[in-house]
Design a protein around this motif. Structure first.
Motif, PDB file in Angstrom:
ATOM      1  N   GLN A   1      22.366   2.525  -7.731  1.00 40.14           N
ATOM      2  CA  GLN A   1      21.851   2.041  -9.213  1.00 40.14           C
ATOM      3  C   GLN A   1      20.314   2.025  -8.930  1.00 40.14           C
ATOM      4  O   GLN A   1      19.968   1.630  -7.970  1.00 40.14           O
ATOM      5  CB  GLN A   1      22.356   0.756  -9.283  1.00 40.14           C
ATOM      6  CG  GLN A   1      22.332   0.180 -10.795  1.00 40.14           C
ATOM      7  CD  GLN A   1      23.118   1.149 -11.740  1.00 40.14           C
ATOM      8  OE1 GLN A   1      22.418   2.048 -12.204  1.00 40.14           O
ATOM      9  NE2 GLN A   1      24.215   0.956 -11.705  1.00 40.14           N
ATOM     10  N   ASP A   2      19.599   2.248 -10.018  1.00 46.08           N
ATOM     11  CA  ASP A   2      18.372   2.234 -10.183  1.00 46.08           C
ATOM     12  C   ASP A   2      17.880   1.252 -11.447  1.00 46.08           C
ATOM     13  O   ASP A   2      18.575   1.546 -12.447  1.00 46.08           O
ATOM     14  CB  ASP A   2      17.426   3.544 -10.436  1.00 46.08           C
ATOM     15  CG  ASP A   2      17.499   4.222  -9.040  1.00 46.08           C
ATOM     16  OD1 ASP A   2      17.432   3.674  -8.101  1.00 46.08           O
ATOM     17  OD2 ASP A   2      17.255   5.575  -8.894  1.00 46.08           O
ATOM     18  N   VAL A   3      16.890   0.409 -11.381  1.00 46.85           N
ATOM     19  CA  VAL A   3      16.527  -0.454 -12.484  1.00 46.85           C
ATOM     20  C   VAL A   3      14.868  -0.162 -12.337  1.00 46.85           C
ATOM     21  O   VAL A   3      14.249  -0.626 -11.594  1.00 46.85           O
ATOM     22  CB  VAL A   3      16.963  -1.793 -12.419  1.00 46.85           C
ATOM     23  CG1 VAL A   3      16.350  -2.487 -13.765  1.00 46.85           C
ATOM     24  CG2 VAL A   3      18.303  -1.913 -12.355  1.00 46.85           C
ATOM     25  N   ASN A   4      14.430   0.358 -13.334  1.00 41.78           N
ATOM     26  CA  ASN A   4      12.822   0.391 -13.691  1.00 41.78           C
ATOM     27  C   ASN A   4      12.248  -0.728 -14.297  1.00 41.78           C
ATOM     28  O   ASN A   4      13.013  -1.481 -14.999  1.00 41.78           O
ATOM     29  CB  ASN A   4      12.558   1.697 -14.532  1.00 41.78           C
ATOM     30  CG  ASN A   4      13.250   2.961 -13.959  1.00 41.78           C
ATOM     31  OD1 ASN A   4      13.116   3.119 -12.892  1.00 41.78           O
ATOM     32  ND2 ASN A   4      13.851   3.722 -14.860  1.00 41.78           N
TER      33      ASN A   4
ATOM     34  N   GLU B   1      12.961  -1.905 -18.242  1.00 41.39           N
ATOM     35  CA  GLU B   1      14.254  -1.467 -18.609  1.00 41.39           C
ATOM     36  C   GLU B   1      15.224  -2.262 -18.776  1.00 41.39           C
ATOM     37  O   GLU B   1      15.387  -3.233 -17.950  1.00 41.39           O
ATOM     38  CB  GLU B   1      14.511  -0.330 -17.619  1.00 41.39           C
ATOM     39  CG  GLU B   1      15.812   0.470 -17.937  1.00 41.39           C
ATOM     40  CD  GLU B   1      16.279   1.553 -16.927  1.00 41.39           C
ATOM     41  OE1 GLU B   1      16.827   2.485 -17.407  1.00 41.39           O
ATOM     42  OE2 GLU B   1      16.106   1.078 -15.834  1.00 41.39           O
TER      43      GLU B   1
ATOM     44  N   LEU C   1      19.216  -2.319 -18.405  1.00 37.07           N
ATOM     45  CA  LEU C   1      20.371  -1.545 -17.943  1.00 37.07           C
ATOM     46  C   LEU C   1      21.695  -2.412 -18.135  1.00 37.07           C
ATOM     47  O   LEU C   1      21.677  -3.755 -17.749  1.00 37.07           O
ATOM     48  CB  LEU C   1      20.210  -1.310 -16.364  1.00 37.07           C
ATOM     49  CG  LEU C   1      21.573  -0.918 -15.735  1.00 37.07           C
ATOM     50  CD1 LEU C   1      21.903   0.540 -16.125  1.00 37.07           C
ATOM     51  CD2 LEU C   1      21.433  -1.043 -14.318  1.00 37.07           C
TER      52      LEU C   1
ATOM     53  N   LEU D   1      12.345  -9.085 -12.310  1.00 36.48           N
ATOM     54  CA  LEU D   1      13.730  -8.588 -12.676  1.00 36.48           C
ATOM     55  C   LEU D   1      14.641  -9.686 -13.028  1.00 36.48           C
ATOM     56  O   LEU D   1      14.806 -10.689 -12.183  1.00 36.48           O
ATOM     57  CB  LEU D   1      14.371  -7.845 -11.479  1.00 36.48           C
ATOM     58  CG  LEU D   1      15.894  -7.423 -11.494  1.00 36.48           C
ATOM     59  CD1 LEU D   1      15.957  -6.333 -12.503  1.00 36.48           C
ATOM     60  CD2 LEU D   1      16.294  -6.907 -10.283  1.00 36.48           C
TER      61      LEU D   1
ATOM     62  N   GLY E   1      12.293  -6.056 -15.889  1.00 35.70           N
ATOM     63  CA  GLY E   1      13.494  -5.372 -15.822  1.00 35.70           C
ATOM     64  C   GLY E   1      14.733  -6.170 -16.193  1.00 35.70           C
ATOM     65  O   GLY E   1      14.652  -7.303 -15.731  1.00 35.70           O
TER      66      GLY E   1
ATOM     67  N   VAL F   1      18.849  -6.603 -16.027  1.00 26.92           N
ATOM     68  CA  VAL F   1      20.258  -6.144 -15.738  1.00 26.92           C
ATOM     69  C   VAL F   1      21.185  -6.848 -16.745  1.00 26.92           C
ATOM     70  O   VAL F   1      21.295  -8.188 -16.365  1.00 26.92           O
ATOM     71  CB  VAL F   1      20.598  -6.190 -14.242  1.00 26.92           C
ATOM     72  CG1 VAL F   1      22.118  -5.585 -14.116  1.00 26.92           C
ATOM     73  CG2 VAL F   1      19.726  -5.177 -13.576  1.00 26.92           C
TER      74      VAL F   1
END
Length: 325
Positions: free
Chosen positions: A28-31, A34, A36, A174, A206, A208
């Motif tokens: 998994q990537d989170v920019n 962003e 997600l 994040l 970011g 999630v």
């Protein structure tokens, strides 16, 4: 470089009957900036994978990964003291169950002010002013009075708003939101989602978003990761995923949305997510998939390429002829 980067994350829990793998090889990537969304049924490992990133799993959990970095820091090698400086400040989480996450022995105001004192070194009056501002942001009426209330004196929806206020108090880089609007009415849901989007725009945060609500996903997220039985089985930008899902499980989830129903009875997915003792040898979704073949039941499918949403499927749906060739 991604704000959060995870490669081959697995989480196993020790049980009385052996090891149970709750998360299985997730990338998994989170920019920065962003949003997600991670979706899937209960038991698919959504919350566990993010709790592993936060370092908040119990001692019975064994976390392994090839890579797990946040803002350039290696979370696999970081010492506990350094991790405590990150968690709650640069990386925060809105937990799913506010009544079990808030400390019943302290007022909600004290718990917010303590986070501000610990991470931002604010003075007494500054902490009080910031706490009132946060309560106003999340829609808690009469914030000065509410700060002196204990969690048991507030409703579930109010405690959920307190959890959100605590999570955003230090303006994290994040934010992991685990079903952040579950206990809230529709009007407050919209306000909270707008607030989180505004914070993303202002601070480059970011986000999630762990949720079951595909309507929230469609309105809020930019990229969607679908998990099933601990594995990531598909990932696409939000509009392509809704328009052309490639994994049969993703397609079945979308078909169950009321707005897509063409008959009086909503379509359902038969069966349940496999547990510790009934995990198939091949594709984990094969016992519930109407397209499954003998190959699906015996061989685990590898992830496909980005053109097919990294779907873990031998026979992906909605395949463009140019992609297939």
């Amino acid at each position: 470089m991604a704000l959060l980067r995870i490669r081959n994350l697995s989480v196993e829990f020790a049980t009385a009957t052996g090891q149970f793998r709750a998360v299985d090889g997730v990338d998994q990537d989170v920019n920065e900036s962003e949003i997600l969304a991670i979706v899937g049924e209960s038991g698919s490992g959504k919350s566990v994978s993010m709790l592993a990133v936060m370092g908040l799993l119990p001692w019975t959990a064994t976390v392994t990964a090839d890579e797990m970095t946040f803002d350039g820091q290696d979370l696999l090698k970081i010492d506990p003291a350094a991790r405590r400086k990150i968690i709650g400040k640069d990386m925060a989480m809105i937990f799913q169950e506010p009544m079990s996450s808030l400390n019943p022995c302290f007022t909600v105001g004290w718990q917010i002010r303590e986070a501000l004192r610990k991470h931002l070194k604010m003075g007494r009056q500054e902490r009080q002013t910031r706490a009132i501002e946060l309560f106003e942001q999340v829609g808690i009426p009469d914030p000065e009075k509410r700060l002196s209330a204990f969690p048991h004196q507030m409703s579930g929806g109010m405690n959920q708003r307190v959890m959100i206020a605590m999570a955003i108090a230090c303006k994290p880089k994040l934010l992991i939101a685990d079903e952040p609007t579950t206990a809230l009415d529709v009007t407050i849901q919209a306000q909270i989602l707008d607030l989180l989007a505004k914070l993303r725009d202002e601070n480059g945060m970011g986000l999630v978003l762990i949720t079951h609500d595909m309507g929230v996903v469609a309105e809020t997220a930019e990229r969607v990761s679908v998990q099933y039985a601990g594995q990531k089985i598909e990932e696409q930008p939000v509009m392509p995923l809704f328009r052309t899902p490639h994994h049969p499980y993703t397609s079945a989830l979308l078909d169950a949305l009321p707005e897509r129903a063409t008959e009086k009875r909503l379509p359902t997915i038969p069966g349940v997510v496999p547990g510790q003792f009934d995990r198939p040898a091949g594709c984990l979704f094969s016992p519930r998939c109407k397209f499954a073949t003998d190959k699906c039941r015996t061989d685990p499918p590898p992830p496909l390429g980005p053109d097919l949403g990294y779907a873990r499927c031998f026979y992906p749906l909605n395949v463009d002829e140019r992609v297939a060739s």
